[in-house]
Enzyme design. Structure first.
Site, PDB file in Angstrom:
ATOM      1  N   ARG A 196      42.919  26.262  40.682  1.00  0.00           N
ATOM      2  CA  ARG A 196      43.888  25.476  40.320  1.00  0.00           C
ATOM      3  C   ARG A 196      43.408  24.167  40.616  1.00  0.00           C
ATOM      4  O   ARG A 196      42.881  23.705  41.756  1.00  0.00           O
ATOM      5  CB  ARG A 196      45.320  25.599  41.089  1.00  0.00           C
ATOM      6  CG  ARG A 196      46.022  26.989  40.643  1.00  0.00           C
ATOM      7  CD  ARG A 196      46.662  26.911  39.011  1.00  0.00           C
ATOM      8  NE  ARG A 196      47.564  28.150  39.083  1.00  0.00           N
ATOM      9  CZ  ARG A 196      46.788  29.162  38.064  1.00  0.00           C
ATOM     10  NH1 ARG A 196      45.784  29.245  37.632  1.00  0.00           N
ATOM     11  NH2 ARG A 196      47.827  30.160  38.061  1.00  0.00           N
ATOM     12  N   GLU A 224      47.820  19.090  33.855  1.00  0.00           N
ATOM     13  CA  GLU A 224      47.478  19.706  32.461  1.00  0.00           C
ATOM     14  C   GLU A 224      48.510  20.053  31.381  1.00  0.00           C
ATOM     15  O   GLU A 224      49.753  19.869  31.828  1.00  0.00           O
ATOM     16  CB  GLU A 224      47.113  21.373  32.989  1.00  0.00           C
ATOM     17  CG  GLU A 224      45.990  21.623  33.641  1.00  0.00           C
ATOM     18  CD  GLU A 224      45.726  22.934  34.139  1.00  0.00           C
ATOM     19  OE1 GLU A 224      46.441  23.670  33.910  1.00  0.00           O
ATOM     20  OE2 GLU A 224      44.703  23.111  34.986  1.00  0.00           O
ATOM     21  N   HIS A 255      41.586  25.167  30.787  1.00  0.00           N
ATOM     22  CA  HIS A 255      42.261  26.394  31.747  1.00  0.00           C
ATOM     23  C   HIS A 255      42.398  27.580  30.988  1.00  0.00           C
ATOM     24  O   HIS A 255      43.389  28.202  30.474  1.00  0.00           O
ATOM     25  CB  HIS A 255      43.774  25.875  31.906  1.00  0.00           C
ATOM     26  CG  HIS A 255      44.322  26.764  32.879  1.00  0.00           C
ATOM     27  ND1 HIS A 255      45.091  26.243  33.970  1.00  0.00           N
ATOM     28  CD2 HIS A 255      43.970  28.058  33.346  1.00  0.00           C
ATOM     29  CE1 HIS A 255      45.409  27.146  34.796  1.00  0.00           C
ATOM     30  NE2 HIS A 255      45.077  28.238  34.713  1.00  0.00           N
TER      31      HIS A 255
HETATM   32  N1  LIG Z   1      41.648  29.303  35.530  1.00  0.00           N
HETATM   33  C1  LIG Z   1      42.440  30.542  35.285  1.00  0.00           C
HETATM   34  O1  LIG Z   1      42.572  30.701  34.116  1.00  0.00           O
HETATM   35  C2  LIG Z   1      42.589  31.405  36.446  1.00  0.00           C
HETATM   36  C3  LIG Z   1      42.737  32.812  36.044  1.00  0.00           C
HETATM   37  C4  LIG Z   1      43.128  33.821  37.099  1.00  0.00           C
HETATM   38  C5  LIG Z   1      43.244  33.257  38.312  1.00  0.00           C
HETATM   39  N2  LIG Z   1      43.277  31.970  38.488  1.00  0.00           N
HETATM   40  C6  LIG Z   1      43.566  31.349  40.061  1.00  0.00           C
HETATM   41  O2  LIG Z   1      42.761  32.095  40.818  1.00  0.00           O
HETATM   42  C7  LIG Z   1      43.492  32.309  42.146  1.00  0.00           C
HETATM   43  C8  LIG Z   1      42.807  33.594  42.994  1.00  0.00           C
HETATM   44  O3  LIG Z   1      43.173  34.902  42.245  1.00  0.00           O
HETATM   45  P1  LIG Z   1      42.724  35.999  42.770  1.00  0.00           P
HETATM   46  O4  LIG Z   1      43.252  37.185  41.998  1.00  0.00           O
HETATM   47  O5  LIG Z   1      41.254  36.095  43.231  1.00  0.00           O
HETATM   48  O6  LIG Z   1      43.831  36.186  44.044  1.00  0.00           O
HETATM   49  P2  LIG Z   1      43.610  36.783  45.571  1.00  0.00           P
HETATM   50  O7  LIG Z   1      44.799  36.743  46.162  1.00  0.00           O
HETATM   51  O8  LIG Z   1      42.874  38.088  45.509  1.00  0.00           O
HETATM   52  O9  LIG Z   1      42.413  35.878  46.309  1.00  0.00           O
HETATM   53  C9  LIG Z   1      42.648  34.813  46.956  1.00  0.00           C
HETATM   54  C10 LIG Z   1      42.023  34.484  48.373  1.00  0.00           C
HETATM   55  O10 LIG Z   1      42.205  33.413  48.725  1.00  0.00           O
HETATM   56  C11 LIG Z   1      42.266  33.411  50.233  1.00  0.00           C
HETATM   57  N3  LIG Z   1      42.893  32.332  50.824  1.00  0.00           N
HETATM   58  C12 LIG Z   1      44.447  31.832  50.743  1.00  0.00           C
HETATM   59  N4  LIG Z   1      44.593  30.855  51.448  1.00  0.00           N
HETATM   60  C13 LIG Z   1      43.501  30.448  51.869  1.00  0.00           C
HETATM   61  C14 LIG Z   1      42.946  29.125  52.530  1.00  0.00           C
HETATM   62  N5  LIG Z   1      43.979  28.189  52.817  1.00  0.00           N
HETATM   63  N6  LIG Z   1      41.820  29.149  52.697  1.00  0.00           N
HETATM   64  C15 LIG Z   1      40.586  30.009  52.305  1.00  0.00           C
HETATM   65  N7  LIG Z   1      41.059  31.125  51.709  1.00  0.00           N
HETATM   66  C16 LIG Z   1      42.367  31.360  51.424  1.00  0.00           C
HETATM   67  C17 LIG Z   1      42.961  34.631  50.313  1.00  0.00           C
HETATM   68  O11 LIG Z   1      43.005  35.199  51.615  1.00  0.00           O
HETATM   69  C18 LIG Z   1      42.526  35.593  49.355  1.00  0.00           C
HETATM   70  O12 LIG Z   1      41.419  36.091  50.007  1.00  0.00           O
HETATM   71  C19 LIG Z   1      44.656  32.638  41.675  1.00  0.00           C
HETATM   72  O13 LIG Z   1      45.836  32.264  42.690  1.00  0.00           O
HETATM   73  C20 LIG Z   1      44.929  31.713  40.493  1.00  0.00           C
HETATM   74  O14 LIG Z   1      45.484  30.469  40.826  1.00  0.00           O
HETATM   75  C21 LIG Z   1      42.929  31.076  37.597  1.00  0.00           C
END
Ligand SMILES: NC(=O)c1ccc[n+]([C@@H]2O[C@H](COP(=O)([O-])OP(=O)(O)OC[C@H]3O[C@@H](n4cnc5c(N)ncnc54)[C@H](O)[C@@H]3O)[C@@H](O)[C@H]2O)c1
Length: 334
Positions: free
Chosen positions: A239, A268, A287
């Site tokens: 994000r 965005e 995005h």
């Molecule tokens: N650009 C896009 O189109 C797109 C698509 C899919 C997901 N995303 C983004 O990717 C993110 C991750 O998705 P995911 O399925 O892997 O989620 P997930 O919950 O499986 O993984 C997120 C990880 O981040 C860690 N985390 C949380 N807070 C933290 C911090 N302060 N410091 C370090 N690590 C921390 C969590 O412990 C977890 O392991 C989503 O939340 C979304 O915002 C973007």
């Protein structure tokens, strides 16, 4: 029994939308651009459910106006656009679409990484712009090697893990930083857990995969960017607000890091006068990391599956605020 009423804030892929239309009295916002918030509020007033996208702001204003609203089913894994504590307080269930988009999103992080390191977009502009006059030169578009380099993964959840799996194929040294242990990263992929500052200091490629939350807002700020190698690249398809964009601009402009690959922005759509867009050492996208035909169809199916399960009185498979079940147990809803 009349079908529950749902407002769907965009034309979703057919596979999921057909299921929604079959089970619900559905109204769909027909335009490409999102509905104004006032429309969402007005429509939510009489609805039992909402199907939302990450660009819809769903907060207390919506919930207060919607006495019958029971569930918001979002087409995205991230849900930072929804005020979750408020939803829970109002007894409204919120669901998302994790996992089905993991590999597609990891692929796109790699697309950005490879385009940056090997200067694919710059080279494309060069050829199309008629600048390719000399057939070959040893210094033409020299980039950075990816294989054997060090990648630093910030947030080693589903997508972070999938990115690391790909890095293993490139024989990279894998560092990661997460707030939870993630032993599978170490055991299965030979990755090394480090603190964020070490990761930033040692990585040739830093890639961001944390959710946007209070704790991760501007996680990558001016001080942290200063820790990165001058030759390093930063990739963000999590994000936009996880990176301080102004600080990133300064770092790129002053050559304190080599480049950035961005699928997400603080605002965005990002305005055309965003100074970042004037720089040559970035690769940008609007995005689209989860935008494959198959994945988007699967995401729409999940939106529908969560809704259908819920209205059958079952816990929706991808409930993001399980505490809501204490506020409004399913047995009291149906
Ligand atoms: N650009 C896009 O189109 C797109 C698509 C899919 C997901 N995303 C983004 O990717 C993110 C991750 O998705 P995911 O399925 O892997 O989620 P997930 O919950 O499986 O993984 C997120 C990880 O981040 C860690 N985390 C949380 N807070 C933290 C911090 N302060 N410091 C370090 N690590 C921390 C969590 O412990 C977890 O392991 C989503 O939340 C979304 O915002 C973007």
């Amino acid at each position: 029994m009349p079908k529950p009423r749902i407002y769907v804030t965009r034309m979703l892929p057919e596979r999921g939308l057909n299921v929604i239309k079959q089970h619900f009295d559905a109204e769909v916002w027909p335009e490409y651009a999102p509905p104004p918030k006032s429309t969402i509020i007005e429509k939510a007033r009489n609805c039992d459910a909402l199907a939302s996208l990450l660009s819809d702001k769903i907060d207390a204003e919506v919930f207060n106006a919607a006495p019958k609203l029971k569930i918001v089913s979002q087409l995205a894994v991230g849900f930072d656009n929804i005020d979750i504590p408020e939803a829970t307080k109002h007894g409204i269930y919120v669901t998302n679409t994790p996992e089905v988009l993991t590999d597609t999103t990891a692929d796109f992080a790699w697309a950005l990484l490879m385009a940056l390191a090997r200067r694919v977009v710059e080279a494309d502009r060069y050829v199309r712009g008629g600048q390719w006059k000399v057939a070959w030169h040893p210094a033409m578009f020299t980039g950075r090697d990816i294989y054997n380099a060090t990648i630093g993964i910030v947030g080693a959840g589903r997508i972070g893990y999938a990115v690391a799996k790909r890095a293993k194929g490139f024989n990279m040294k894998i560092l990661f930083y997460d707030v939870i242990p993630r032993p599978e990263m170490e055991k299965e992929l030979g990755a090394k857990k480090v603190d964020l500052d070490t990761l930033l200091r040692e990585s040739d490629f830093v890639t961001i995969h944390v959710p946007l939350m209070k704790e991760t807002h501007h996680l990558i700020n001016a001080d942290r960017l200063r820790l990165m190698k001058k030759t390093a690249y930063l990739i963000n398809n999590a994000r936009g607000p996880v990176i301080d964009e102004k600080a990133l601009y300064d770092a790129l402009k002053q050559g304190r890091i080599a480049g950035a690959g961005l699928d997400v922005f603080e605002q965005e759509s990002t305005p055309i006068d965003n100074p970042l867009l004037k720089l040559d050492n970035i690769v940008v996208a609007p995005h689209i990391s989860s935008a494959s035909l198959e994945t988007r169809s699967k995401m729409s199916e999940m939106v529908a599956d969560n809704l259908v399960a819920f209205f059958q009185g079952k816990q929706p498979p991808n409930l993001v605020n399980p505490d809501v079940m204490k506020v409004k147990p399913l047995s009291k809803l149906f």
